[in-house]
Design an enzyme around this catalytic site. Structure first.
Site, short mmCIF file in Angstrom:
data_model
loop_
_atom_site.label_atom_id
_atom_site.label_comp_id
_atom_site.label_asym_id
_atom_site.label_seq_id
_atom_site.Cartn_x
_atom_site.Cartn_y
_atom_site.Cartn_z
N SER A 126 0.86 -1.18 0.00
CA SER A 126 0.00 0.00 0.00
C SER A 126 0.90 1.24 0.00
O SER A 126 1.83 1.32 -0.80
CB SER A 126 -0.96 -0.04 1.19
OG SER A 126 -2.03 0.88 0.99
N ASP B 203 -8.33 -5.37 -6.28
CA ASP B 203 -7.95 -4.23 -5.45
C ASP B 203 -8.16 -2.91 -6.20
O ASP B 203 -7.53 -2.68 -7.24
CB ASP B 203 -6.49 -4.37 -5.05
CG ASP B 203 -5.99 -3.20 -4.22
OD1 ASP B 203 -6.82 -2.50 -3.62
OD2 ASP B 203 -4.76 -3.01 -4.17
N HIS C 125 -6.24 -6.29 -1.95
CA HIS C 125 -5.18 -5.41 -1.50
C HIS C 125 -4.10 -6.16 -0.72
O HIS C 125 -4.37 -6.80 0.29
CB HIS C 125 -5.80 -4.33 -0.61
CG HIS C 125 -4.96 -3.12 -0.41
ND1 HIS C 125 -4.49 -2.35 -1.45
CD2 HIS C 125 -4.49 -2.52 0.72
CE1 HIS C 125 -3.80 -1.34 -0.98
NE2 HIS C 125 -3.76 -1.42 0.33
#
Length: 501
Positions: free
Chosen positions: A186, A439, A464
């Site tokens: 991320s 994602d 994700h």
């Protein structure tokens, strides 16, 4: 087990405050907890020890960092937390695997479990992790004030990593023969790529998982991917499900327009009465967050994923009843008696400057969106399945209200970030960009090979940061294949590094 239970007890009382709508904050915090539990279980399984049996913990330490790396006339410092795991390291020439922290507190499990730990075991690497400045315990007492928070940025965070590299090198007598590889997912995935980009003499290669390296003010593609995922049969979605979701929000919109607000407050368990227009936006955002969270963290949360949500939407007597049912399931899983829809309450929470050593840093992260990234997930597009009340301006107003940052400054900050790092064409080398097609954040990452050594791995059916967790027998074939590709490429690069040294 006692150590993890203590950690969760500390986290739970702080489930408040945040960026985005209230439900989004609860989802992020719960996922943060679930990942800690997953890493804990993986760690004890790997050891082959009964839970509760004492073990040698990772070494925890603090490095004194300049508060402002770019102004040496500013003598202010802060203490940044890190962990070291020497369990697998082959002294003296083994590689160093650096796990980069992000917008939440880290723990010792950052060097005890996960894909990078399994790779470290294979390649006999020293494991180190660094908590991000201004998150967890790595912050001064006045760090969240308007004056104190101004030294929170990705540029300062990269400089922190460079200082940490020096500390570890000196502590363990490392040389050029000790190859550094960094990992992150991320926002830390972006940091991982950027550390390789900006400090290629320090880190030889990087793995950037679900990394949104392109800053985007109005991130309309987020909900485009959400819509696609809700209709994807691979993960239990369907066109019928997506149509039901769209219809349910049209009904909600009509009730808001007709001022049948009392019914909505009752049907969706609002903690307080809704006051137009700000609370209406919070309300529809909270409902949208349930679907957005189910997509982004698909299969991570046992209480909500695309398949379960779509089954409930389709089986209900109407789209509106389906939305009520999905909301109730979400609330039950989260242990909520009501949903906080007050916009004033959200602003009040974001303005709080009290520190929390655990959990997700909500005020800090919203500040970074205002000063660097944007990333505002809106419905300023016809393809959005939710409410048109979820606008860019509403979120930009929060930057001004909470941090006194005007809209024009946010726009300029986003443009600068892309100029500084190269957006989704960073022009670096030896970086693996890993993304899942479920994602929504993949829309801001690198999805195609940029060169022979800037490699993109796109995983079908995963969400994700799916590759970052510990490997499991239940991993889908696409994820297993991606893990193999990552491992093979890192093996090649480590071999080439040894030959070069």
């Amino acid at each position: 087990m006692a150590r993890l239970l203590l950690y969760l007890v500390l986290v739970l009382p702080f489930l408040r405050g945040s960026d985005g709508a209230w439900n989004q904050r609860q989802i992020r915090k719960r996922i943060h907890q679930l990942r800690e539990v997953q890493y804990f279980k993986s760690f004890y399984t790997r050891l082959g020890m009964p839970r509760g049996v004492p073990y040698k913990p990772a070494d925890e330490g603090y490095i004194t960092q300049p508060l402002d790396h770019f102004n040496r006339r500013n003598n202010a410092t802060y203490n940044q937390r890190y962990w070291v795991n020497e369990e697998f390291w082959q002294r003296p020439g083994g590689p160093v695997f650096l796990f980069i922290g992000g917008e939440s507190a880290e723990s010792e499990y950052s060097v005890l479990a996960g894909e990078h730990v399994e790779l470290a075991q294979k390649h006999r690497a020293l494991l180190v992790s660094l908590e991000h400045r201004y998150y967890g315990a790595s912050i001064n007492k006045d760090g969240l004030t308007l004056e104190g928070i101004r030294f929170l940025s990705s540029q300062q965070a990269l400089a922190d990593l460079a200082s940490f590299h020096l500390l570890i090198s000196q502590k363990f007598n490392l040389t050029q023969k000790n190859t550094w590889i960094c990992f992150g997912g991320s926002y830390p995935g972006s940091l991982s790529a950027w550390f390789r980009l900006k400090f290629p003499h320090l880190v030889y290669a990087a793995v950037a998982s679900s990394a949104p390296v392109r800053a985007e003010l109005n991130f309309i593609d987020y909900n485009k991917v959400v819509a696609n995922s809700l209709s994807d049969p691979v993960i239990g979605g369907s066109e019928k499900c997506l149509d039901k979701v769209k219809e349910s929000f049209r009904v909600v919109e009509s009730l808001l327009t007709e001022k049948s607000v009392t019914q909505l407050e009752k049907d969706f368990f609002s903690c307080a009465a809704l006051h137009p227009p700000e609370d209406y936006m919070e309300f529809v955002s909270n409902l949208a967050d349930i679907f957005m969270g189910a997509v982004q963290y698909n299969n991570e949360s046992p209480g909500s994923d695309v398949r379960k949500i779509c089954e409930r939407m389709i089986s209900a007597s109407s789209a509106y009843e389906g939305l009520k049912a999905v909301n109730s399931i979400y609330m039950e899983f989260m242990g909520l008696k009501c949903v906080e829809n007050s916009h004033n309450k959200s602003l009040s929470d974001l303005k709080k400057t009290e520190l929390s050593p655990v959990g997700v840093g909500e005020r800090q992260w919203y500040y970074q969106t205002c000063t660097e990234f944007g990333y505002y997930q809106t419905c300023d597009h016809a393809s959005c399945p939710f409410s048109p009340r979820i606008t860019l301006q509403f979120q930009l107003d929060i930057c001004k209200e909470v941090f006194q940052i005007p809209t024009e400054s946010v726009l300029q900050a986003v443009q600068f970030t892309n100029e500084y790092y190269g957006a989704d064409h960073p022009k670096s080398s030896r970086i693996i960009f890993v993304n899942g097609d479920v994602d929504p954040w993949h829309a801001l990452s690198v999805l195609k090979n940029q060169s022979h050594s800037e490699i993109a791995i796109f995983i079908n059916g995963t969400a994700h940061c799916a590759n970052m967790g510990p490997s499991r027998a239940t991993d889908p074939p696409s994820l297993q294949k991606a893990r193999e590709e990552i491992g093979m490429k890192l093996g090649e690069w480590l071999k080439s590094a040894r030959e070069e040294s």
